[in-house]
Design a protein around this motif. Structure first.
Motif, mmCIF file in Angstrom:
data_model
loop_
_atom_site.group_PDB
_atom_site.id
_atom_site.type_symbol
_atom_site.label_atom_id
_atom_site.label_comp_id
_atom_site.label_asym_id
_atom_site.label_seq_id
_atom_site.Cartn_x
_atom_site.Cartn_y
_atom_site.Cartn_z
ATOM 1 N N VAL A 107 91.107 17.141 28.042
ATOM 2 C CA VAL A 107 91.666 16.665 26.775
ATOM 3 C C VAL A 107 92.992 15.944 27.011
ATOM 4 N N ILE A 108 93.830 16.537 27.870
ATOM 5 C CA ILE A 108 95.126 15.921 28.188
ATOM 6 C C ILE A 108 94.928 14.566 28.862
ATOM 7 N N GLU A 109 93.972 14.503 29.798
ATOM 8 C CA GLU A 109 93.747 13.253 30.527
ATOM 9 C C GLU A 109 93.245 12.146 29.607
ATOM 10 N N LYS A 110 92.462 12.504 28.600
ATOM 11 C CA LYS A 110 91.967 11.498 27.645
ATOM 12 C C LYS A 110 93.100 10.904 26.816
ATOM 13 N N ARG A 111 94.149 11.695 26.572
ATOM 14 C CA ARG A 111 95.221 11.258 25.665
ATOM 15 C C ARG A 111 96.454 10.767 26.412
ATOM 16 N N SER A 112 96.551 11.076 27.692
ATOM 17 C CA SER A 112 97.761 10.750 28.443
ATOM 18 C C SER A 112 97.864 9.251 28.717
ATOM 19 N N ARG A 113 99.090 8.719 28.621
ATOM 20 C CA ARG A 113 99.317 7.313 28.970
ATOM 21 C C ARG A 113 99.247 7.106 30.477
ATOM 22 N N HIS A 114 99.566 8.135 31.240
ATOM 23 C CA HIS A 114 99.559 8.055 32.702
ATOM 24 C C HIS A 114 98.787 9.254 33.262
ATOM 25 N N PRO A 115 97.450 9.264 33.113
ATOM 26 C CA PRO A 115 96.676 10.452 33.492
ATOM 27 C C PRO A 115 96.703 10.718 35.001
ATOM 28 N N LEU A 116 96.679 12.014 35.329
ATOM 29 C CA LEU A 116 96.550 12.409 36.733
ATOM 30 C C LEU A 116 95.183 11.976 37.256
ATOM 31 N N LEU A 117 94.156 12.161 36.432
ATOM 32 C CA LEU A 117 92.792 11.759 36.773
ATOM 33 C C LEU A 117 92.294 10.789 35.712
ATOM 34 N N ARG A 118 92.153 9.531 36.090
ATOM 35 C CA ARG A 118 91.568 8.556 35.162
ATOM 36 C C ARG A 118 90.083 8.860 35.066
ATOM 37 N N LEU A 119 89.643 9.366 33.924
ATOM 38 C CA LEU A 119 88.270 9.850 33.779
ATOM 39 C C LEU A 119 87.246 8.736 33.959
ATOM 40 N N GLY A 120 87.670 7.506 33.739
ATOM 41 C CA GLY A 120 86.750 6.379 33.899
ATOM 42 C C GLY A 120 86.220 6.241 35.314
ATOM 43 N N ASN A 175 81.625 9.755 52.761
ATOM 44 C CA ASN A 175 83.021 9.314 52.670
ATOM 45 C C ASN A 175 83.113 7.843 52.288
ATOM 46 N N ILE A 176 82.233 7.018 52.868
ATOM 47 C CA ILE A 176 82.234 5.586 52.563
ATOM 48 C C ILE A 176 81.844 5.347 51.114
ATOM 49 N N GLN A 177 80.776 6.009 50.666
ATOM 50 C CA GLN A 177 80.285 5.786 49.307
ATOM 51 C C GLN A 177 81.274 6.285 48.258
ATOM 52 N N ALA A 178 81.991 7.373 48.561
ATOM 53 C CA ALA A 178 82.921 7.947 47.586
ATOM 54 C C ALA A 178 84.148 7.079 47.366
ATOM 55 N N THR A 179 84.445 6.183 48.301
ATOM 56 C CA THR A 179 85.655 5.345 48.180
ATOM 57 C C THR A 179 85.332 3.863 48.003
ATOM 58 N N ALA A 180 84.076 3.482 48.116
ATOM 59 C CA ALA A 180 83.699 2.073 47.988
ATOM 60 C C ALA A 180 83.894 1.595 46.554
ATOM 61 N N GLY A 181 84.459 0.397 46.405
ATOM 62 C CA GLY A 181 84.648 -0.183 45.086
ATOM 63 C C GLY A 181 85.803 0.393 44.296
ATOM 64 N N VAL A 182 86.561 1.332 44.886
ATOM 65 C CA VAL A 182 87.704 1.943 44.205
ATOM 66 C C VAL A 182 88.957 1.147 44.566
ATOM 67 N N SER A 183 89.793 0.843 43.565
ATOM 68 C CA SER A 183 91.005 0.067 43.823
ATOM 69 C C SER A 183 91.952 0.837 44.740
ATOM 70 N N ASP A 184 92.818 0.116 45.448
ATOM 71 C CA ASP A 184 93.737 0.730 46.393
ATOM 72 C C ASP A 184 94.624 1.792 45.748
ATOM 73 N N ASN A 185 95.035 1.558 44.491
ATOM 74 C CA ASN A 185 95.951 2.507 43.850
ATOM 75 C C ASN A 185 95.262 3.778 43.377
ATOM 76 N N GLU A 186 93.941 3.895 43.623
ATOM 77 C CA GLU A 186 93.224 5.133 43.297
ATOM 78 C C GLU A 186 92.447 5.679 44.495
ATOM 79 N N GLN A 187 92.745 5.181 45.691
ATOM 80 C CA GLN A 187 92.044 5.668 46.872
ATOM 81 C C GLN A 187 92.377 7.137 47.152
ATOM 82 N N GLY A 188 93.627 7.537 46.933
ATOM 83 C CA GLY A 188 93.993 8.939 47.111
ATOM 84 C C GLY A 188 93.239 9.835 46.144
ATOM 85 N N LEU A 189 93.101 9.374 44.909
ATOM 86 C CA LEU A 189 92.342 10.120 43.902
ATOM 87 C C LEU A 189 90.888 10.269 44.322
ATOM 88 N N ALA A 190 90.279 9.168 44.796
ATOM 89 C CA ALA A 190 88.880 9.216 45.224
ATOM 90 C C ALA A 190 88.708 10.175 46.404
#
Length: 481
Positions: free
Chosen positions: A250-263, A383-398
């Protein structure tokens, strides 16, 4: 400073960056497995109860699995190099502490701190690789080498634990410290500074609820086999964990700067890699536990002999993973993941033939060979599939998401297999009684692997649709003309 490259021919500095972060991920994996054989000696020396003893292992898993998501996002927001350096330093200090203490509570605390440090090094290390080597053959090759250290580190921990325990259990804690310090110096000199996300706030409510929910979930899974899955404490733990995680969403859906971008979870390949990875690792950890009990308590093997029994699988991974990149490039990750999971399903099913008189060459070795082949094909590909197509600024998240899936999957798989084993007489001392519990436990392991196979098969279907869609569009355009 940037070292980003698309080429598969690398200079000394690029190799240095890759090997440094790979050594650290190998240490993380090694530390998970290396303490297991030393537990009886630790219990005798420190006078720990059986329940306290399990937390020497579970303390590490709790810190590691519970904080990986936070660790991954922290690397994106505060800087991968900075997070990596601090976490490696803490890992080295905690290793020294664990090898020197004479109190059980301090030993468990050192293990939790090491797990916490690993929760920050693992996603930071993977994101350093994925932002240094651009998507395609260069990244695939780098991740394949990275995966060698992770998979081989786990197997090497089993062998080292048998050897070091003969000298003294404290060496199983002290060994990683000098290696981590060398890696720390190398990382300081070689890893460049990466541009951080600018203008981003910090999602403190999300961080608190997400970390607390993850920690409680892992805690509940680790404790359930001992306390009981239907025990009030277990049910309350899971209920609070669920409430915290729902609050986190719920917090992530409403946060302007979410820890986890649910998208990010809407990516089909990423979701399949995480779910498939959890099932893949859950089945393997459960199987390894069963095999260790079988070899030691049924066949009467020593701890060192048992560790060496896993060596063929480790050698296949070490030899095959650096050479798997051309095959992944040619076939694609969905096919190589599927082939790897098939190898594991067959390996687990073959082990159902065991009895009190089974020999290693005929009954155990075929499964070990198939496990090695399966890991070589699937682990790098996940490992390759989990990070493919993810932007650099979300690689740590992936990277954090994938490692969380692997650790939680492993914890749940082990907990379920332990519960089945115990319910079917697996705690009895006699080999015959143990075998009675091992058979249903192995059946559960195989069932978990089959579920992973279904996830992998869905990836093949999705890949076929992706390939066919452009062809259909071209045919419709031709008809329209």
């Amino acid at each position: 400073m940037s070292l980003s490259t698309t080429s598969t021919r690398w200079d000394a500095r690029l190799w240095g960056v890759l090997l440094t972060v790979s050594i650290v991920i190998g240490l993380d994996a090694l530390d998970v497995s290396m303490v297991g054989v030393a537990l009886p000696a630790i219990q005798a020396d420190l006078g720990l109860s059986t329940n306290a003893l399990q937390w020497v292992v579970s303390g590490y898993v709790l810190g590691y699995g519970g904080l990986l998501l936070l660790g991954g996002r922290t690397a994106d927001l505060l800087g991968r190099r900075r997070v990596f350096l601090v976490a490696v330093a803490i890992f080295a200090l905690a290793s020294l502490l664990g090898g020197l203490v004479d109190d059980g509570a301090l030993l468990i605390a050192s293990r939790f701190i090491k797990g916490l440090a690993a929760a920050f090094t693992a996603p930071a290390a993977l994101s350093i690789i994925t932002t240094t080597f651009q998507e395609g053959p260069a990244r695939n090759k780098a991740i394949s080498i990275f995966a060698v250290f992770g998979a081989s580190g786990y197997s090497a921990g089993l062998v080292f634990s048998g050897l070091l325990t003969e000298v003294g259990w404290r060496w199983t804690f002290l060994l990683p410290a000098p290696i981590a310090l060398v890696a720390l110096v190398a990382a300081w000199k070689l890893i460049p500074s990466y541009q951080r996300e600018e203008g981003r706030g910090y999602d403190f409510p999300g961080a608190i609820t997400g970390a607390a929910g993850s920690l409680l979930l892992v805690f509940g899974v680790v404790e359930a086999p001992e306390v009981g899955w239907a025990a009030p404490r277990t049910l309350i733990t899971f209920a609070v964990a669920l409430a915290l995680l729902v609050t986190f969403v719920v917090i992530e859906k409403r946060s302007r700067h979410p820890l986890l971008r649910l998208g990010i979870l809407k990516s089909g390949p990423l979701a399949r890699a995480n779910l498939g990875g959890a099932l893949f690792f859950g089945a393997y950890i459960g199987f390894q536990f069963v095999v260790m009990l079988y070899l030691q308590r049924v066949l009467g093997w020593s701890a060192l002999q048992t560790a060496l029994g896993f060596l063929p699988a480790a050698l296949i991974v070490a030899f095959g993973s650096p050479r798997i990149e051309p095959l992944i490039d040619r076939l694609g990750t969905p096919r190589t993941i599927f082939a790897g999971v098939v190898a594991h399903v067959i390996g687990y099913a073959l082990f159902l033939r065991i009895d009190e008189h089974s020999g290693y060459a005929g009954s155990v070795l075929p499964s070990m060979i198939l496990l090695g082949i399966g890991f070589t094909l699937a682990f790098s590909s996940l490992n390759i599939q989990a990070t493919a197509g993810v932007s650099d600024n979300e690689q740590g998240l992936a990277g954090g998401l994938l490692n969380t899936s692997l650790q939680v999957g492993g914890a749940i798989g082990l907990a379920v297999v332990t519960a089945v084993l115990t319910a079917n007489g697996g705690r009895e001392a006699s080999p015959a009684a143990l075998l009675t519990g091992l058979t249903p436990a192995l059946t559960v392991v195989t069932g978990i692997a089959v579920l992973g196979l279904l996830v992998a098969a869905s990836g093949l279907v999705a890949r076929k649709r992706t390939v066919e869609e452009p062809v259909v569009e071209e045919e419709l355009l031709a008809l329209a003309d």
